[in-house]
Design a protein around this motif. Structure first.
Motif, PDB file in Angstrom:
ATOM      1  N   GLU A   1      42.189  90.011  56.203  1.00 16.28           N
ATOM      2  CA  GLU A   1      41.825  91.123  55.314  1.00 16.28           C
ATOM      3  C   GLU A   1      40.817  92.052  55.986  1.00 16.28           C
ATOM      4  OE1 GLU A   1      42.857  92.137  52.451  1.00 16.28           O
ATOM      5  OE2 GLU A   1      44.083  90.485  51.671  1.00 16.28           O
ATOM      6  N   GLU A   2      39.760  91.466  56.535  1.00 13.74           N
ATOM      7  CA  GLU A   2      38.729  92.273  57.187  1.00 13.74           C
ATOM      8  C   GLU A   2      39.264  92.961  58.439  1.00 13.74           C
ATOM      9  OE1 GLU A   2      35.266  92.991  56.366  1.00 13.74           O
ATOM     10  OE2 GLU A   2      36.365  92.509  54.529  1.00 13.74           O
ATOM     11  N   MET A   3      40.096  92.249  59.180  1.00  8.95           N
ATOM     12  CA  MET A   3      40.643  92.838  60.396  1.00  8.95           C
ATOM     13  C   MET A   3      41.535  94.031  60.077  1.00  8.95           C
ATOM     14  SD  MET A   3      39.307  91.423  62.969  1.00  8.95           S
ATOM     15  CE  MET A   3      40.338  92.295  64.148  1.00  8.95           C
ATOM     16  N   ALA A   4      42.283  93.951  59.005  1.00  5.66           N
ATOM     17  CA  ALA A   4      43.137  95.074  58.604  1.00  5.66           C
ATOM     18  C   ALA A   4      42.289  96.305  58.278  1.00  5.66           C
ATOM     19  CB  ALA A   4      43.996  94.681  57.420  1.00  5.66           C
ATOM     20  N   LYS A   5      41.171  96.090  57.599  1.00  4.33           N
ATOM     21  CA  LYS A   5      40.285  97.213  57.259  1.00  4.33           C
ATOM     22  C   LYS A   5      39.716  97.848  58.529  1.00  4.33           C
ATOM     23  CE  LYS A   5      38.831  95.160  52.842  1.00  4.33           C
ATOM     24  NZ  LYS A   5      37.691  94.556  52.110  1.00  4.33           N
ATOM     25  N   ILE A   6      39.304  97.003  59.463  1.00 10.47           N
ATOM     26  CA  ILE A   6      38.710  97.517  60.703  1.00 10.47           C
ATOM     27  C   ILE A   6      39.748  98.261  61.535  1.00 10.47           C
ATOM     28  CG2 ILE A   6      37.709  96.803  62.910  1.00 10.47           C
ATOM     29  CD1 ILE A   6      36.392  94.467  61.300  1.00 10.47           C
ATOM     30  N   LEU A   7      40.952  97.727  61.616  1.00 10.40           N
ATOM     31  CA  LEU A   7      42.006  98.375  62.408  1.00 10.40           C
ATOM     32  C   LEU A   7      42.492  99.673  61.785  1.00 10.40           C
ATOM     33  CD1 LEU A   7      43.970  95.172  63.467  1.00 10.40           C
ATOM     34  CD2 LEU A   7      42.590  96.646  64.950  1.00 10.40           C
ATOM     35  N   ASN A   8      42.149  99.908  60.543  1.00  6.57           N
ATOM     36  CA  ASN A   8      42.445 101.194  59.900  1.00  6.57           C
ATOM     37  C   ASN A   8      41.326 102.214  60.099  1.00  6.57           C
ATOM     38  OD1 ASN A   8      45.052 101.314  58.507  1.00  6.57           O
ATOM     39  ND2 ASN A   8      44.318  99.546  57.339  1.00  6.57           N
ATOM     40  N   HIS A   9      40.238 101.791  60.715  1.00  4.67           N
ATOM     41  CA  HIS A   9      39.115 102.699  60.943  1.00  4.67           C
ATOM     42  C   HIS A   9      39.540 103.792  61.917  1.00  4.67           C
ATOM     43  CE1 HIS A   9      35.133 104.177  62.125  1.00  4.67           C
ATOM     44  NE2 HIS A   9      34.652 103.566  61.048  1.00  4.67           N
ATOM     45  N   PRO A  10      39.166 105.051  61.682  1.00  2.58           N
ATOM     46  CA  PRO A  10      39.634 106.157  62.528  1.00  2.58           C
ATOM     47  C   PRO A  10      39.151 106.084  63.972  1.00  2.58           C
ATOM     48  CG  PRO A  10      37.952 106.903  60.974  1.00  2.58           C
ATOM     49  CD  PRO A  10      38.343 105.534  60.543  1.00  2.58           C
ATOM     50  N   ARG A  11      38.111 105.297  64.248  1.00  2.00           N
ATOM     51  CA  ARG A  11      37.620 105.214  65.619  1.00  2.00           C
ATOM     52  C   ARG A  11      37.940 103.855  66.267  1.00  2.00           C
ATOM     53  NH1 ARG A  11      33.791 108.721  63.300  1.00  2.00           N
ATOM     54  NH2 ARG A  11      32.231 107.153  62.753  1.00  2.00           N
ATOM     55  N   VAL A  12      38.909 103.153  65.682  1.00  2.00           N
ATOM     56  CA  VAL A  12      39.392 101.894  66.254  1.00  2.00           C
ATOM     57  C   VAL A  12      40.908 102.008  66.435  1.00  2.00           C
ATOM     58  CG1 VAL A  12      39.625  99.396  65.947  1.00  2.00           C
ATOM     59  CG2 VAL A  12      37.559 100.567  65.137  1.00  2.00           C
ATOM     60  N   TYR A  13      41.383 101.695  67.625  1.00  2.00           N
ATOM     61  CA  TYR A  13      42.831 101.730  67.852  1.00  2.00           C
ATOM     62  C   TYR A  13      43.529 100.698  66.956  1.00  2.00           C
ATOM     63  CZ  TYR A  13      42.373 104.558  72.129  1.00  2.00           C
ATOM     64  OH  TYR A  13      42.127 105.563  73.029  1.00  2.00           O
ATOM     65  N   ALA A  14      44.643 101.114  66.327  1.00  2.00           N
ATOM     66  CA  ALA A  14      45.464 100.197  65.531  1.00  2.00           C
ATOM     67  C   ALA A  14      46.345  99.417  66.502  1.00  2.00           C
ATOM     68  CB  ALA A  14      46.308 100.975  64.520  1.00  2.00           C
ATOM     69  N   PHE A  15      45.702  98.502  67.196  1.00  2.00           N
ATOM     70  CA  PHE A  15      46.352  97.757  68.277  1.00  2.00           C
ATOM     71  C   PHE A  15      45.764  96.354  68.331  1.00  2.00           C
ATOM     72  CE2 PHE A  15      45.838  96.089  72.565  1.00  2.00           C
ATOM     73  CZ  PHE A  15      47.122  96.137  73.088  1.00  2.00           C
ATOM     74  N   LEU A  16      46.624  95.366  68.522  1.00  2.00           N
ATOM     75  CA  LEU A  16      46.136  93.993  68.656  1.00  2.00           C
ATOM     76  C   LEU A  16      47.071  93.205  69.558  1.00  2.00           C
ATOM     77  CD1 LEU A  16      43.657  92.516  67.612  1.00  2.00           C
ATOM     78  CD2 LEU A  16      45.063  91.532  65.795  1.00  2.00           C
ATOM     79  N   HIS A  17      46.477  92.461  70.475  1.00  2.00           N
ATOM     80  CA  HIS A  17      47.217  91.628  71.420  1.00  2.00           C
ATOM     81  C   HIS A  17      47.143  90.182  70.927  1.00  2.00           C
ATOM     82  CE1 HIS A  17      47.587  90.025  75.833  1.00  2.00           C
ATOM     83  NE2 HIS A  17      48.633  89.709  75.089  1.00  2.00           N
ATOM     84  N   ILE A  18      48.279  89.642  70.477  1.00  2.00           N
ATOM     85  CA  ILE A  18      48.342  88.291  69.913  1.00  2.00           C
ATOM     86  C   ILE A  18      49.404  87.497  70.663  1.00  2.00           C
ATOM     87  CG2 ILE A  18      48.473  86.940  67.782  1.00  2.00           C
ATOM     88  CD1 ILE A  18      48.294  89.602  66.239  1.00  2.00           C
ATOM     89  N   PRO A  19      49.037  86.666  71.632  1.00  2.00           N
ATOM     90  CA  PRO A  19      50.041  85.912  72.397  1.00  2.00           C
ATOM     91  C   PRO A  19      50.737  84.855  71.544  1.00  2.00           C
ATOM     92  CG  PRO A  19      47.912  85.956  73.507  1.00  2.00           C
ATOM     93  CD  PRO A  19      47.685  86.419  72.111  1.00  2.00           C
ATOM     94  N   VAL A  20      52.063  84.835  71.579  1.00  2.00           N
ATOM     95  CA  VAL A  20      52.816  83.800  70.866  1.00  2.00           C
ATOM     96  C   VAL A  20      53.241  82.694  71.832  1.00  2.00           C
ATOM     97  CG1 VAL A  20      55.040  84.968  71.111  1.00  2.00           C
ATOM     98  CG2 VAL A  20      54.708  83.353  69.238  1.00  2.00           C
ATOM     99  N   GLN A  21      53.545  83.056  73.068  1.00  2.00           N
ATOM    100  CA  GLN A  21      53.940  82.167  74.178  1.00  2.00           C
ATOM    101  C   GLN A  21      55.326  81.544  74.006  1.00  2.00           C
ATOM    102  OE1 GLN A  21      52.295  82.850  76.502  1.00  2.00           O
ATOM    103  NE2 GLN A  21      50.100  82.834  76.156  1.00  2.00           N
ATOM    104  N   SER A  22      55.693  81.121  72.799  1.00  2.00           N
ATOM    105  CA  SER A  22      57.028  80.572  72.542  1.00  2.00           C
ATOM    106  C   SER A  22      57.289  80.629  71.041  1.00  2.00           C
ATOM    107  CB  SER A  22      57.127  79.122  73.028  1.00  2.00           C
ATOM    108  OG  SER A  22      58.374  78.553  72.655  1.00  2.00           O
TER     109      SER A  22
END
Length: 578
Positions: A302-323
């Motif tokens: 929830e908090e991460m979604a709010k932060i990633l919607n901030h105009p000075r934060v890129y709406a980008f996240l690197h989440i490795p799944v590996q398999s």
């Protein structure tokens, strides 16, 4: 002592002069027409010899150093810090390896090819008789490897002592600093964040928010080097960000082995840090969050979604799944299942429209069956990740996975090739042609034909090379797309948004020279000056001794000439008197 005597007496001293010899008066007359020849002195060369140390000097602080870094952004940040400290102490950082006196090789241990490049560079340095200092995860994890014997090593948590290691190496010593930073027995995140650095790109600041992680993945060698999680305090990270913006930075990258785990060791969290950071980001500047593993981001969605919607934060996240196979994930000890990964991605896609999700996949992990691999293929086909890092599995020495039964090499290669074909079967940006986007321009493309910018979702947009755009936000119309990029044309009424920050540092300029560091630098330079002065004094003493020796020889020669002239003059006077 017997007195000097002659067996026969000369009637006249003139008897020693033959008739053919010129008489003293003739020589006296001839001297009036002699023009003395002035012996010129190469003053410039003399002064240079007086003030410069010998070309083969081992005085630290005057050599040229070439730095080569492999691997992740964390490693690149370490390389920038080491370059800054060395430059601050007087060393010249050069991009020309051949002219360097010392090579500082900053390694990556994630995959075999990276270590192979590292090993080959060591061999080349030795062949060219370069001084060598090793850094990064390879020597930290396995310092006793045969090809590292006798070489200086700076540990990943000891980069604030790189100058000491370089100095001793230049003197011909082998030094190894591999210890951990601790405070009252508690492990710290690493070297201080306020050290001098030279940013590879003056517009981008890379900040390591923590080192190490909480996982124990069976394939990972980095854990052996970086260890368990150790986070930097929030206030130190915020101060580093402030300083960066004051030096003209317009983009900050937060990096670590797992940003999602940040703060668990010091009683805080990643969202708490991010909310403090966005308060100090000036308008026109952006923040990019680094890699996070699924387990530690789940509780902060929830908090991460709010932060990633901030105009000075890129709406980008690197989440490795590996398999996408739970069986394989269990063998990897990844501590999550595919359903957890999908939950994170689906939630963020819903709450942060347009977000870019990047991920990693390992092909051919020990025990991976064809069915396991097909599940991974289906995941890629379903989500069509715009950024996908496909890696063939390499068994790293000392890891549990290296002892498992391996998938045949040909099978691993084929699976890597098949998944790459799936990835290249779709174009993630075609639907964005015609859009008007605001992009931040930060660098030049590899072919030097365009400037590279990123839009709100950290998607790469190539724009015309207009110098007024660099470090600024520009509005563009997207007119073309490729697999990994879009091309944008600035709109006719385009507004150029300049971040409300200082002018960027020049390329190669040192960042972060604090008062404390300046004091340490002053003490060091005084020491070097004393050493240099002593060396020059010794050199001057040697030159003075040589000069005295030459002076003695000159005086002896001149005395001989004077005595001869005196004898001639005496003979002349006797002749006149007679």
């Amino acid at each position: 002592m017997p007195s000097a005597s002659c067996d026969t007496l000369l009637d006249d001293i003139e008897d020693i002069v033959s008739q053919e010899d010129s008489k003293p008066q003739d020589r006296h007359f001839a001297r009036k027409h002699v023009v003395p020849k002035v012996r010129r002195r190469n003053t410039q060369k003399y002064l240079q010899d007086e003030n410069s140390p010998p070309s083969d000097s081992t005085i630290p602080g005057i050599q040229k150093i070439w730095i080569r870094t492999w691997g992740c952004s964390h490693n690149n940040s370490d390389g920038e810090y080491m370059a800054g400290q060395l430059a601050a102490y007087g060393y010249k950082i050069t991009e020309n390896a051949s002219e360097a006196d010392l090579w500082l090789l900053n390694s990556c241990t994630v995959k075999n090819p990276a270590e192979d490049h590292f090993r080959n560079s060591i061999k080349k340095a030795q062949e060219e008789n370069k001084k060598i200092v090793l850094a990064g995860c390879v020597p930290q994890a396995q310092p006793r490897q045969d090809y590292l014997k006798g070489l200086s090593i700076i540990g990943v948590q000891q980069i604030d002592r790189v100058v000491e290691v370089v100095e001793e190496t230049i003197k011909g010593h082998s030094v190894r600093l591999l210890g951990q930073k601790k405070d009252n027995g508690k492990r710290l995140g690493g070297a201080r964040l306020d050290l001098p650095k030279i940013r590879k790109n003056p517009l981008i600041e890379i900040i390591s928010i923590n080192t190490g992680c909480l996982n124990a993945c069976t394939y990972c060698k980095t854990k052996h080097a970086r260890g368990n999680l150790a986070s930097y305090p929030v206030d130190e990270l915020v101060d580093r960000a402030k300083q960066s913006f004051q030096e003209g930075v317009c983009e900050i990258w937060l990096t670590s082995e797992d940003t999602g785990a940040y703060g668990r060791d010091i009683g805080t969290s990643l969202p708490a840090l991010l909310w403090k950071l966005v308060e100090v980001i000036p308008e026109g500047a952006m923040l990019r969050l680094g890699m996070t593993n699924p387990p530690y981001i789940l509780e902060h969605l929830e908090e991460m979604a709010k932060i990633l919607n901030h105009p000075r934060v890129y709406a980008f996240l690197h989440i490795p799944v590996q398999s996408a196979s739970d069986t394989v994930l269990m063998e990897m000890k990844r501590e999550y299942c595919v359903a957890d990964f999908k939950r994170v991605v689906d939630f963020l896609k819903d709450k942060v429209p347009g977000i870019t999700i990047a991920t990693d996949i390992i092909c051919g992990f020990p025990g991976e069956t064809d069915q396991d691999f097909q599940e991974t293929v289906k995941l890629v086909e379903e989500y069509k990740f715009p950024s996908l890092f496909i890696n063939q599995f390499y068994p790293r020495p000392g890891t549990p996975a290296a002892k498992m039964e391996q998938v045949p090499a040909q099978v691993k290669k084929q699976r890597t090739k098949d998944l790459s074909q799936v990835f290249h079967s779709y174009n993630p940006y075609d639907h964005k042609i015609g859009e008007r986007q605001k992009v931040l321009v930060t660098e030049e493309s590899f072919d030097s034909k365009f400037y590279v910018a990123h839009n709100r979702f950290y998607e790469q947009v190539l724009v015309p090379k207009n110098p007024t755009f660099m470090g600024k936000m520009v509005e563009v119309n997207v007119y073309e797309s490729g697999k990994h990029f879009m091309k944008g044309q600035p709109v006719s009424d385009a507004k150029v948004y300049a971040p409300s920050i200082s002018k960027p540092l020049a390329k190669g300029e040192i960042s972060g020279l604090t008062e404390e560091f300046r004091n340490r630098l002053g003490n060091h330079l005084n020491s070097v000056s004393h050493t240099l002065g002593a060396t020059q004094q010794d050199s001057a003493s040697s030159r003075m001794a040589l000069q005295l020796q030459r002076l003695h020889q000159d005086c002896t020669l001149r005395m001989s000439v004077v005595l001869a002239l005196f004898a001639f003059l005496f003979a002349f006077l006797i002749k006149v008197c007679n």
